[in-house]
Design a protein around this motif. Structure first.
Motif, mmCIF file in Angstrom:
data_model
loop_
_atom_site.group_PDB
_atom_site.id
_atom_site.type_symbol
_atom_site.label_atom_id
_atom_site.label_comp_id
_atom_site.label_asym_id
_atom_site.label_seq_id
_atom_site.Cartn_x
_atom_site.Cartn_y
_atom_site.Cartn_z
ATOM 1 N N ALA A 204 -3.113 60.490 26.163
ATOM 2 C CA ALA A 204 -4.102 61.081 27.174
ATOM 3 C C ALA A 204 -5.419 61.389 26.530
ATOM 4 C CB ALA A 204 -3.422 62.547 27.744
ATOM 5 N N ARG A 205 -5.762 61.271 25.321
ATOM 6 C CA ARG A 205 -6.905 61.616 24.668
ATOM 7 C C ARG A 205 -8.106 60.544 25.394
ATOM 8 N NH1 ARG A 205 -7.360 63.947 20.192
ATOM 9 N NH2 ARG A 205 -5.297 63.487 19.309
ATOM 10 N N PHE A 206 -8.070 59.518 25.676
ATOM 11 C CA PHE A 206 -8.839 58.768 26.005
ATOM 12 C C PHE A 206 -9.440 59.187 27.548
ATOM 13 C CE2 PHE A 206 -10.300 54.956 28.560
ATOM 14 C CZ PHE A 206 -11.534 54.668 27.910
ATOM 15 N N ALA A 207 -8.580 59.486 28.331
ATOM 16 C CA ALA A 207 -8.789 59.876 29.608
ATOM 17 C C ALA A 207 -9.436 61.002 29.593
ATOM 18 C CB ALA A 207 -7.543 60.191 30.548
ATOM 19 N N ILE A 208 -9.132 62.190 28.685
ATOM 20 C CA ILE A 208 -9.554 63.630 28.503
ATOM 21 C C ILE A 208 -11.204 63.334 28.126
ATOM 22 C CG2 ILE A 208 -9.582 65.756 27.617
ATOM 23 C CD1 ILE A 208 -6.411 65.506 27.547
ATOM 24 N N GLU A 209 -11.313 62.383 27.179
ATOM 25 C CA GLU A 209 -12.563 62.062 26.586
ATOM 26 C C GLU A 209 -13.676 61.416 27.505
ATOM 27 O OE1 GLU A 209 -12.343 59.810 22.899
ATOM 28 O OE2 GLU A 209 -11.519 61.493 21.749
ATOM 29 N N VAL A 210 -13.257 60.558 28.350
ATOM 30 C CA VAL A 210 -13.987 60.060 29.692
ATOM 31 C C VAL A 210 -14.391 61.063 30.447
ATOM 32 C CG1 VAL A 210 -13.965 58.585 31.466
ATOM 33 C CG2 VAL A 210 -13.075 57.722 29.269
ATOM 34 N N ILE A 211 -13.222 62.050 30.849
ATOM 35 C CA ILE A 211 -13.912 62.747 31.836
ATOM 36 C C ILE A 211 -14.665 63.870 31.215
ATOM 37 C CG2 ILE A 211 -12.926 64.871 33.001
ATOM 38 C CD1 ILE A 211 -12.346 62.290 34.720
ATOM 39 N N LYS A 212 -14.487 64.371 29.971
ATOM 40 C CA LYS A 212 -15.527 65.348 29.454
ATOM 41 C C LYS A 212 -16.946 64.832 29.542
ATOM 42 C CE LYS A 212 -12.360 68.129 26.872
ATOM 43 N NZ LYS A 212 -11.769 68.558 25.380
ATOM 44 N N ALA A 213 -16.938 63.603 28.932
ATOM 45 C CA ALA A 213 -18.359 62.956 29.054
ATOM 46 C C ALA A 213 -18.933 62.798 30.590
ATOM 47 C CB ALA A 213 -18.252 61.530 28.469
ATOM 48 N N VAL A 214 -18.324 62.622 31.218
ATOM 49 C CA VAL A 214 -18.793 62.207 32.694
ATOM 50 C C VAL A 214 -19.213 63.951 33.406
ATOM 51 C CG1 VAL A 214 -18.308 61.790 34.940
ATOM 52 C CG2 VAL A 214 -17.533 60.368 33.034
ATOM 53 N N VAL A 215 -18.483 64.763 33.025
ATOM 54 C CA VAL A 215 -18.573 66.140 33.623
ATOM 55 C C VAL A 215 -19.929 66.558 32.734
ATOM 56 C CG1 VAL A 215 -17.797 68.372 33.295
ATOM 57 C CG2 VAL A 215 -16.416 66.590 34.119
ATOM 58 N N ASP A 216 -19.803 66.269 31.603
ATOM 59 C CA ASP A 216 -21.121 66.681 30.702
ATOM 60 C C ASP A 216 -22.687 66.017 31.184
ATOM 61 O OD1 ASP A 216 -19.603 68.387 29.099
ATOM 62 O OD2 ASP A 216 -19.628 66.856 27.356
ATOM 63 N N GLU A 217 -22.441 65.065 31.794
ATOM 64 C CA GLU A 217 -23.417 64.053 32.328
ATOM 65 C C GLU A 217 -23.810 64.676 33.589
ATOM 66 O OE1 GLU A 217 -26.750 61.716 31.928
ATOM 67 O OE2 GLU A 217 -25.121 61.956 30.429
ATOM 68 N N ILE A 218 -23.094 64.721 34.579
ATOM 69 C CA ILE A 218 -23.533 64.967 35.876
ATOM 70 C C ILE A 218 -22.885 66.288 36.500
ATOM 71 C CG2 ILE A 218 -23.624 62.618 36.272
ATOM 72 C CD1 ILE A 218 -20.998 62.675 37.822
ATOM 73 N N GLY A 219 -21.833 67.025 35.855
ATOM 74 C CA GLY A 219 -21.433 68.568 36.427
ATOM 75 C C GLY A 219 -20.013 68.254 36.968
ATOM 76 N N ALA A 220 -19.360 69.035 36.642
ATOM 77 C CA ALA A 220 -17.858 69.057 37.142
ATOM 78 C C ALA A 220 -17.613 68.890 38.419
ATOM 79 C CB ALA A 220 -16.781 70.347 36.654
#
Length: 353
Positions: A204-220
């Protein structure tokens, strides 16, 4: 269907009802991945659905699997999507662009750089894919090196930023249907021995890292995530630990307060209930093979908060009006689902026409 017409807040959007347009590949982009001039009309016609989740859109050259699917990683892509988002907003709707990296579900003939596809592991899906020369076997992909994975995560981050630049209201990260993120979750598609393979947490690590990066970029509040537990698409099998995989993943994503979670549901009611219990924000449930008269059942039973629809929205741009009036629906023409021109894309009749 009374519960369908209740307002709901999703992220930073106030939506008039509980329907949404599910993401559907249409393969009508230009050869370079720029949305065609027909796309603003297609999406604009369906704006009454409130939330439109776009067709799968590749975040990079490596992310492309099929011919004539759109991208969101060049200036031309951004300009093309800006025309779409402007039209959707003019018609009163909202647009989330779905970020879809296909991973191994590709063929060099379909990719702009004609290279071998990348994936968690060098394991072919055992399927075929359509190319300009007809159906071909999907080749064995190249396993991503551990140090490369951060670059793929960054592709999602940059694509999310590009989607917002294009005027989208947010993005949906595609973690379903046998594509790259789903491949990392799969027990048979991910046989890695580093920190991205083996245990449930590692897969699950890759999915979580992708989502965290996207959230950091544009907001949750501008980020959704899609899963398809148990879907055999792309040859992915999560294994006997499927419940643990998704309960862990969803629990971790819940900490990030995403706009929504979107499930393509194939009938595992027990797992759906577990996901519902650990997810705090709006849940979108798209049941495979659901009859239109059952569209509000999950909302009525507090199983879901929204009911995205696919082929019925494709064939009925004014489906909100039709459902409210109890009017008959146009039948989807499956021969025009993928590729082609205006036929089966923007020519389905409205009630008043």
């Amino acid at each position: 269907m009374k519960s369908l017409w209740k307002e709901i807040t999703i992220g930073n959007m106030n939506l008039p009802h509980r329907l949404a347009m599910a993401p559907m590949t249409r393969s009508r982009a230009l050869a370079d991945g720029t949305p065609s001039d027909l796309s603003p009309e297609y999406y604009g016609q369906r704006a009454s659905l409130g939330l439109l989740i776009s067709e799968g859109t590749q975040p990079s050259e490596d992310g492309q699997g099929y011919l004539n699917t759109p991208g969101i990683y060049t200036k031309a892509h951004i300009q093309g999507w800006k025309k779409v988002s402007d039209r959707v907003h003019q018609e009163g709707g909202h647009l989330f662009i779905q970020l879809m990296h296909v991973g191994r579900i590709s063929h060099p003939d379909n990719m702009p750089h004609h290279r071998q596809a990348v994936a968690p592991s060098a394991v072919a899906p055992g399927e075929q894919i359509f190319t300009a020369d007809g159906m071909k076997d999907v080749p064995v992909p190249r396993e991503l090196r551990t140090e490369e994975i951060k670059d793929v995560v960054d592709e999602f981050r940059k694509a999310a930023a590009a989607a917002i630049e294009a005027g989208a209201d947010g993005v949906e990260v595609h973690g379903a249907n046998g594509y790259l993120i789903h491949q990392f979750l799969g027990e048979n598609s991910n046989v890695r021995t580093d920190e991205y393979g083996g245990s449930v947490e590692n897969r699950a690590r890759f999915a979580i890292e992708v989502i965290k990066a996207v959230v950091d970029e544009i907001g949750a509040d501008k980020v959704g995530f899609r899963v398809s537990p148990g879907a055999p698409l792309g040859g992915v099998n999560e294994g006997v630990q499927i419940d643990q995989v998704y309960v862990y993943l969803v629990s971790e994503l819940d900490k990030l307060s995403l706009a929504y979670l979107h499930i393509m549901h194939l009938g595992n009611e027990s797992l759906l209930g577990k996901i519902r219990s650990v997810w705090s924000n709006p849940l979108l449930v798209n049941r495979a093979g659901r009859h239109i008269e059952d569209i509000s059942t999950d909302i009525d039973n507090n199983i879901a908060d929204m009911a995205p629809i696919g082929a019925w929205a494709l064939a009925n741009p004014d489906i909100v009006e039709r459902l409210k009036k109890g009017a008959p629906l146009n039948e989807p023409d499956r021969s025009t689902f993928y590729g082609g021109d205006a036929k089966g894309y923007i020519d389905y009749p409205f009630l008043d026409k």
